[in-house]
Design a protein around this motif. Structure first.
Motif, short mmCIF file in Angstrom:
data_model
loop_
_atom_site.label_atom_id
_atom_site.label_comp_id
_atom_site.label_asym_id
_atom_site.label_seq_id
_atom_site.Cartn_x
_atom_site.Cartn_y
_atom_site.Cartn_z
N SER A 251 0.83 -1.19 0.00
CA SER A 251 0.00 0.00 0.00
C SER A 251 0.87 1.24 0.00
O SER A 251 2.06 1.19 0.28
N SER A 252 0.24 2.36 -0.32
CA SER A 252 0.98 3.62 -0.34
C SER A 252 1.54 3.95 1.02
O SER A 252 2.61 4.52 1.13
N ALA A 253 0.79 3.57 2.10
CA ALA A 253 1.28 3.86 3.45
C ALA A 253 2.56 3.08 3.72
O ALA A 253 3.51 3.58 4.32
N ALA A 254 2.59 1.79 3.25
CA ALA A 254 3.77 0.97 3.49
C ALA A 254 4.96 1.49 2.72
O ALA A 254 6.11 1.32 3.12
N ASN A 255 4.72 2.12 1.61
CA ASN A 255 5.80 2.66 0.80
C ASN A 255 6.19 4.07 1.19
O ASN A 255 6.96 4.73 0.50
N GLY A 256 5.57 4.56 2.28
CA GLY A 256 5.90 5.89 2.74
C GLY A 256 5.19 6.97 1.97
O GLY A 256 5.56 8.14 2.06
N LYS A 257 4.20 6.61 1.16
CA LYS A 257 3.46 7.59 0.37
C LYS A 257 2.05 7.71 0.94
O LYS A 257 1.14 7.00 0.51
N GLY A 258 1.87 8.52 1.95
CA GLY A 258 0.57 8.69 2.56
C GLY A 258 -0.36 9.47 1.66
O GLY A 258 0.02 9.97 0.60
N ALA A 259 -1.63 9.54 2.09
CA ALA A 259 -2.62 10.31 1.34
C ALA A 259 -2.22 11.78 1.33
O ALA A 259 -1.56 12.27 2.25
N PRO A 260 -2.57 12.50 0.28
CA PRO A 260 -2.21 13.93 0.23
C PRO A 260 -2.86 14.71 1.35
O PRO A 260 -3.95 14.37 1.82
N ALA A 261 -2.18 15.75 1.81
CA ALA A 261 -2.73 16.59 2.88
C ALA A 261 -4.03 17.23 2.42
O ALA A 261 -4.13 17.71 1.28
N PRO A 262 -5.06 17.24 3.27
CA PRO A 262 -6.36 17.72 2.84
C PRO A 262 -6.49 19.24 2.76
O PRO A 262 -7.40 19.75 2.12
N ASN A 263 -5.59 19.98 3.40
CA ASN A 263 -5.70 21.43 3.42
C ASN A 263 -4.40 22.08 2.98
O ASN A 263 -3.32 21.48 3.06
N SER A 264 -4.52 23.34 2.56
CA SER A 264 -3.34 24.11 2.18
C SER A 264 -3.57 25.56 2.60
O SER A 264 -4.53 26.19 2.16
N VAL A 265 -2.71 26.06 3.50
CA VAL A 265 -2.82 27.44 3.96
C VAL A 265 -1.68 28.26 3.38
O VAL A 265 -0.64 27.72 3.00
N LEU A 266 -1.89 29.55 3.31
CA LEU A 266 -0.89 30.44 2.73
C LEU A 266 -0.06 31.10 3.83
O LEU A 266 -0.60 31.80 4.70
N ILE A 267 1.23 30.85 3.80
CA ILE A 267 2.16 31.42 4.78
C ILE A 267 3.32 32.03 4.02
O ILE A 267 3.96 31.34 3.20
N ALA A 268 3.57 33.29 4.25
CA ALA A 268 4.60 34.03 3.52
C ALA A 268 4.39 33.92 2.01
O ALA A 268 5.34 33.83 1.23
N GLY A 269 3.12 33.91 1.62
CA GLY A 269 2.78 33.89 0.20
C GLY A 269 2.85 32.55 -0.47
O GLY A 269 2.56 32.44 -1.66
N ALA A 270 3.22 31.50 0.27
CA ALA A 270 3.38 30.18 -0.33
C ALA A 270 2.41 29.20 0.32
O ALA A 270 2.13 29.28 1.53
N PRO A 271 1.89 28.24 -0.45
CA PRO A 271 0.98 27.24 0.13
C PRO A 271 1.74 26.25 1.02
O PRO A 271 2.83 25.79 0.66
N VAL A 272 1.16 25.95 2.17
CA VAL A 272 1.74 25.00 3.12
C VAL A 272 0.69 23.94 3.41
O VAL A 272 -0.44 24.26 3.80
#
Length: 438
Positions: A251-272
């Protein structure tokens, strides 16, 4: 000898044995009671200052105050008291970064103490709603200030109540249910009765040591059962894998590839990227929201009745979702369930999907801020809106995370502590400011 004298002698002997038995039992009870009270006194007066950090999680509420580190001495003097949930307790990445060592600086109480020189204690407790934070904890710790087993504890010079918009209203649904079960002419009267007789009647001076021992025993039992279940589960998995020759997971979890982060906030003009974020109570109906605010209002009224001469300030703390600009149009929420009753119209008490419009998050933050401000000023309490400070700082750098995005990090707690320290000698009545830094 006749039968009658023998019977009388036998009865007298039995009575004498009963008296001796009762006397011995009374001596045992008295001895145990004296031993318990002396042990309790010795432990909490002389041993408590030297307990290891591993035991601090089990000491009673009153005892824990003496072990806190935002004060000059063992007993707090002329001190400030913080009330609230895990935000007042100091949960978050700063505590994690010091290895959960609560004998080191890790939250706003330490900042306030360093800036002002005043002793600061916190009665904050994770998961507390307004009744637990403002009534129950105060009653338990300050309700028996002259309890003989502890050093004297003077009354606080000032209260700061941390109201957290991310879950305090949701947590207050427990008290609404409790008040409705108690009955009464209306919700306010029922809440007042429950707060006074249930949450506010918590003095138990003579049970501190037994409470600590029970807490430790309960933890050990739960921890042991958890470890047993984990061991059995692992054993069953290994057995099943051996019998069926199951291949290792791909699975993606076993391979170190977790599900994408559900949110993205803007800090110093860049998405986090961030995980699910706590939100204002966007999913509540008008009646549910007002009931939750009523719990806060009546809890605050209880505090003012019992501490009428102690200056009090409410600090309105925004949820993480309302502290940042977002890269997308929606927010994936965390911990937005509650126990409010449905409206008569059948309105759902829980959203079916954890995604809410960003515009609604900001609007409900402003709406709830105004309601909490109105309730605070009505009770003669000062009010501080922390949203402008968090939003201004959050536009440049994260004030939450990066591990725990639903509590402040060191930057956030230092900012919170600095704002509180700034208002130690005034009586602010901040308007709810929904603006954002340009």
């Amino acid at each position: 000898m006749s039968k009658a004298p023998r019977d009388k002698a036998s009865a007298d002997a039995r009575m004498q044995r009963v008296k001796i038995g009762l006397t011995n039992a009374a001596l045992v009870i008295v001895t145990l009671a004296v031993t318990y009270f002396v042990s309790e006194y010795v432990f909490f007066r002389h041993v408590l200052p030297h307990v290891t950090k591993d035991l601090r999680a089990y000491v009673p509420d009153r005892a824990e105050v003496y072990l806190q580190n935002a004060k000059a001495g063992y007993s707090p003097h002329d001190y400030i008291t913080l009330l609230g949930d895990s935000y007042a307790q100091g949960a978050g990445d700063w505590l994690w970064s010091v290895g959960y060592r609560n004998d080191r600086p890790y939250h706003s109480a330490n900042v306030i103490h360093d800036v002002s020189g005043k002793d600061v204690i916190t009665l904050g407790r994770g998961g507390a709603g307004s009744p637990e934070a403002i009534v129950l904890r105060v009653s338990r710790v300050l309700g028996e200030a002259d309890c003989y087993i502890f050093p004297p504890l003077e009354q606080p010079r000032q209260f700061f109540i941390y109201f957290y918009e991310g879950n305090d209203i949701y947590d207050n649904s427990r008290a609404v249910r409790r008040a409705l079960r108690a009955g009464g002419p209306n919700l306010q009267a029922s809440l007042d009765w429950v707060l006074e007789h249930d949450y506010g009647a918590q003095g138990r001076c003579y049970a501190q040591l037994s409470e600590m021992m029970g807490s430790m025993a309960s933890y050990l039992a739960v921890d042991t059962m958890t470890k047993v279940r984990q061991y059995v589960t692992q054993l069953l998995v290994k057995t099943a894998a051996a019998e069926h020759q199951v291949a290792p997971s791909t699975s993606s979890a076993a391979n170190g590839k977790g599900a994408p982060a559900p949110n993205s906030v803007l800090i110093a003009g860049a998405p986090v990227s961030t995980p699910e974020l706590q939100i204002p109570p966007v999913n509540l109906t008008d009646r549910q929201l007002d009931d939750g605010v009523a719990v806060f209002d009546r809890s605050l009224a209880w505090l003012r009745r019992h501490f009428p001469n102690t200056p009090t300030t409410v600090v309105y703390i925004p949820s993480p979702a309302a502290s940042y600009r977002h890269a997308g149009a929606s927010v994936t929420a965390k911990d937005f369930t509650h126990r409010f009753l449905p409206d008569a119209s059948g309105s759902s008490t829980t959203a079916q999907w954890p995604s809410f419009p960003v515009s609604a998050v900001y609007a409900y933050s402003q709406r709830l801020c105004q309601k909490i401000r109105d309730a605070s000023l009505k009770e003669g309490v000062s009010f501080v809106d922390l949203r402008p400070a968090f939003r201004q700082a959050g536009a440049r750098q994260a004030v939450h995370g990066p591990t725990d995005w639903n509590h402040p990090n060191e930057i956030g707690y230092r900012l919170l502590g600095a704002v509180v320290a700034k208002h130690l000698h005034d009586h602010p009545t901040d308007a709810c400011d929904d603006s954002w830094p340009s």
